[in-house]
Enzyme design. Sequence first.
Site, short mmCIF file in Angstrom:
data_model
loop_
_atom_site.label_atom_id
_atom_site.label_comp_id
_atom_site.label_asym_id
_atom_site.label_seq_id
_atom_site.Cartn_x
_atom_site.Cartn_y
_atom_site.Cartn_z
N LYS A 31 -9.93 -9.82 0.46
CA LYS A 31 -9.40 -8.39 0.91
C LYS A 31 -8.37 -8.04 0.03
O LYS A 31 -7.56 -9.01 -0.12
CB LYS A 31 -9.38 -8.60 2.57
CG LYS A 31 -9.03 -6.19 2.90
CD LYS A 31 -9.75 -6.47 4.20
CE LYS A 31 -9.19 -5.05 4.87
NZ LYS A 31 -9.92 -3.59 3.84
N HIS A 49 -9.02 -10.47 8.45
CA HIS A 49 -10.55 -10.34 7.56
C HIS A 49 -10.30 -11.18 6.43
O HIS A 49 -8.90 -11.72 6.88
CB HIS A 49 -9.80 -8.79 6.63
CG HIS A 49 -10.58 -8.08 7.42
ND1 HIS A 49 -9.46 -7.19 7.94
CD2 HIS A 49 -11.57 -7.43 7.29
CE1 HIS A 49 -10.01 -5.58 8.72
NE2 HIS A 49 -11.00 -5.63 7.94
#
Length: 245
Positions: free
Chosen positions: A139, A135
């Site tokens: 995040k 990600h």
Amino acid sequence: MNLLILGRGKTGSLVAEVARERHHHIQIAGAKENADCAALTPENLRTIDAVIDFTTPHAVLANIEACVQAGKDMVVGTTGWHNEIPRIRALVEQHRTGFVFAANFSIGVNLFFDIARTAAAALRHDYTGQIFERHHIHKKDAPSGTAIAIQQVIREANSVGADAFVRPVERSETSGAAKDLEITSFREGEVVGLHEIVLESAAGRIYLCHDAKSRRGFAEGAVRAAEWLVGKKGFFDFKDIWREL
Ligand SMILES: NC(=O)c1ccc[n+]([C@@H]2O[C@H](COP(=O)([O-])OP(=O)(O)OC[C@H]3O[C@@H](n4cnc5c(N)ncnc54)[C@H](OP(=O)(O)O)[C@@H]3O)[C@@H](O)[C@H]2O)c1
């Protein structure tokens, strides 16, 4: 519907866009307007049909408690709180509201869960497995809620009783319970969300991958979940209901 969207971030703002396109009336509250759940008083929620939350692991539980206690239906996309599921389920049942949550609201990932469930059989035939997730660097939680959901789907597929022909999976020496697949997390650039399952034996390798190309799939799934929830009471995991949308 009258929807209140919590979170003006990357996903919340797309949820607002999709909801407008689907002809819903929307209000949006970000961190400032909703400090200490200021946007979630019974008076503010009076005309709202459902609240959609894409905020932060830090804020989400207080938001859920305020909405459920006010008797409002909720769709929760925020991750990082799923260890509290039993308590929140009890709260939702106590207040008789409707609640849909998901580690991932994209249809493709929910189909990927079903593929993972099928692939889990390999672990009963001399395969070992690993989960990888990538990600963007912003995040806040790791591993991702989606990776944890994949791990859970595979665990449940291999639990005793899931299959009449179950052979022992890898067992932990101390507990005798099936060992979960290890998750490795990477945080890189602006990656939207990439999940891989690699199953390997001496005979071969199975490589499964879902690569999210944009956040739009999450936003569409969340808005459609709010539409699905109309008139329903109970605590629902999106992976169990997405086929009904
Ligand atoms: N289930 C799914 O399909 C799915 C998909 C994508 C993301 N997610 C999850 O959804 C969450 C949000 O992701 P994102 O990428 O959109 O993050 P993001 O861009 O960082 O947005 C989060 C937003 O939440 C706002 N916020 C913080 N506290 C709040 C509060 N008390 N009330 C209202 N808003 C508040 C922040 O506002 P400020 O900017 O004012 O600080 C920020 O704009 C994360 O947990 C992520 O893992 C889930």
